[in-house]
Scaffold this motif. Sequence first.
Motif, PDB file in Angstrom:
ATOM      1  N   THR A  18       0.849  -1.179   0.000  1.00  0.00           N
ATOM      2  CA  THR A  18       0.000   0.000   0.000  1.00  0.00           C
ATOM      3  C   THR A  18       0.891   1.237   0.000  1.00  0.00           C
ATOM      4  OG1 THR A  18      -0.102   0.099   2.407  1.00  0.00           O
ATOM      5  CG2 THR A  18      -1.772  -1.241   1.297  1.00  0.00           C
ATOM      6  N   VAL A  19       0.273   2.397  -0.156  1.00  0.00           N
ATOM      7  CA  VAL A  19       1.030   3.642  -0.248  1.00  0.00           C
ATOM      8  C   VAL A  19       1.864   3.865   1.013  1.00  0.00           C
ATOM      9  CG1 VAL A  19       0.810   6.147  -0.418  1.00  0.00           C
ATOM     10  CG2 VAL A  19      -0.666   4.666  -1.805  1.00  0.00           C
ATOM     11  N   VAL A  20       1.277   3.668   2.168  1.00  0.00           N
ATOM     12  CA  VAL A  20       1.984   3.908   3.420  1.00  0.00           C
ATOM     13  C   VAL A  20       3.163   2.951   3.569  1.00  0.00           C
ATOM     14  CG1 VAL A  20       1.770   3.855   5.943  1.00  0.00           C
ATOM     15  CG2 VAL A  20      -0.032   4.882   4.556  1.00  0.00           C
ATOM     16  N   GLU A  22       4.909   1.552   1.217  1.00  0.00           N
ATOM     17  CA  GLU A  22       5.965   1.988   0.303  1.00  0.00           C
ATOM     18  C   GLU A  22       6.768   3.127   0.912  1.00  0.00           C
ATOM     19  OE1 GLU A  22       3.770   2.997  -3.145  1.00  0.00           O
ATOM     20  OE2 GLU A  22       3.679   0.943  -3.930  1.00  0.00           O
ATOM     21  N   ARG A  23       6.085   4.044   1.589  1.00  0.00           N
ATOM     22  CA  ARG A  23       6.781   5.182   2.194  1.00  0.00           C
ATOM     23  C   ARG A  23       7.640   4.748   3.378  1.00  0.00           C
ATOM     24  NH1 ARG A  23       1.941   9.796   1.994  1.00  0.00           N
ATOM     25  NH2 ARG A  23       1.969  10.037  -0.282  1.00  0.00           N
ATOM     26  N   THR A 101      -8.712   4.326  -0.778  1.00  0.00           N
ATOM     27  CA  THR A 101      -7.439   5.049  -0.705  1.00  0.00           C
ATOM     28  C   THR A 101      -6.227   4.119  -0.754  1.00  0.00           C
ATOM     29  OG1 THR A 101      -7.585   5.021   1.722  1.00  0.00           O
ATOM     30  CG2 THR A 101      -8.429   6.971   0.585  1.00  0.00           C
ATOM     31  N   ARG A 102      -6.458   2.839  -1.081  1.00  0.00           N
ATOM     32  CA  ARG A 102      -5.396   1.842  -1.171  1.00  0.00           C
ATOM     33  C   ARG A 102      -4.687   1.627   0.156  1.00  0.00           C
ATOM     34  NH1 ARG A 102      -0.854   2.678  -4.757  1.00  0.00           N
ATOM     35  NH2 ARG A 102      -0.392   0.536  -4.126  1.00  0.00           N
ATOM     36  N   THR A 105      -5.864  -3.765   0.683  1.00  0.00           N
ATOM     37  CA  THR A 105      -5.983  -4.367  -0.637  1.00  0.00           C
ATOM     38  C   THR A 105      -7.273  -5.174  -0.743  1.00  0.00           C
ATOM     39  OG1 THR A 105      -4.855  -6.435  -0.046  1.00  0.00           O
ATOM     40  CG2 THR A 105      -3.463  -4.575  -0.703  1.00  0.00           C
TER      41      THR A 105
END
Length: 307
Positions: A18-20, A22-23, A101-102, A105
């Motif tokens: 997810t986006v978080v 990845e960060r 908001t991804r 999943t």
Amino acid sequence: MLRDLRLHLPRPGVRELTVVEERIDAWARGRLQRLRGRRARTWLVELTVFTLKQGWACLFGALLLALLLAARFWYPDGAWLARNDALTLAALGLQVGMLATRLETVREMRVVLLFHVVGTVMEVFKTDVGSWSYATEGVLRVGAVPLFSGFMYGAVGSYLVRVFRIFELRFDRYPRRWVTAVVAAAIYANFFTHHWVADARWVLVGAVVVVFGPCVMHFRVHAARLRMPLLLAFTLVASFIWLAENVATFAGAWLYPSQEAGWHPVGGAKLGSWFLLMIISVVLVTWVHPPQRPDAPATPGDATGGH
């Protein structure tokens, strides 16, 4: 407890992030590149990543607990929308928002729905026999069970399926899945049958120790791969669920008969119930994420491999 404190380079491109997530990985990668040779600081980065990812895996459950507490202290009495119905709609909004908001999943959502069904069936039975009770308000319910209760089981499923993916869980000597399914089915049945026949929970705990005792869980934080006995992992997660249960009953989400005259902490004996429920939960998740050995190549979504 934790062994094999070796560092391994992360394997990019094999996980659905997810986006978080990845960060978090990007931050850790940048920090570790600047800290080559500084072992103590490297492990501080790994500890930070572990904490962040555990918190992230618990996100849905944490937000749900926050909703329960907010409803307890700030939801107005006599509102046109019953408190339990408001909680159900808010929990549904959380779930939709995390998908949109991804932050979760679609694969994880399928597991969460399965937990809804399994948990709600047990809730309907348990409230009918008086094991615990909910406030009798609202229309979004099945029998005496408000629909938001299914989201509480879903929160457990959400956490487990996310840690499988986020920490790339691998297992040494994981038992055959048909054996774990038999044990899980017996545990689930005992939650019902112990009201009429002898309670077999301690026999089932012994069966869990025999079946899962040899298994060791391997997990990757960022660059570090660690391991611990699987039974220890079960116990730790069950303990955190028990703590969350205390928060939920304090918030009035449901009450045990002994709490109706006034709230008090849930007894430690409930840890055994949560430990057994953990087995059901893990078995359900492993039918979506088949367990893989530590030396098995990672595959997108962990769709292959296992025992």
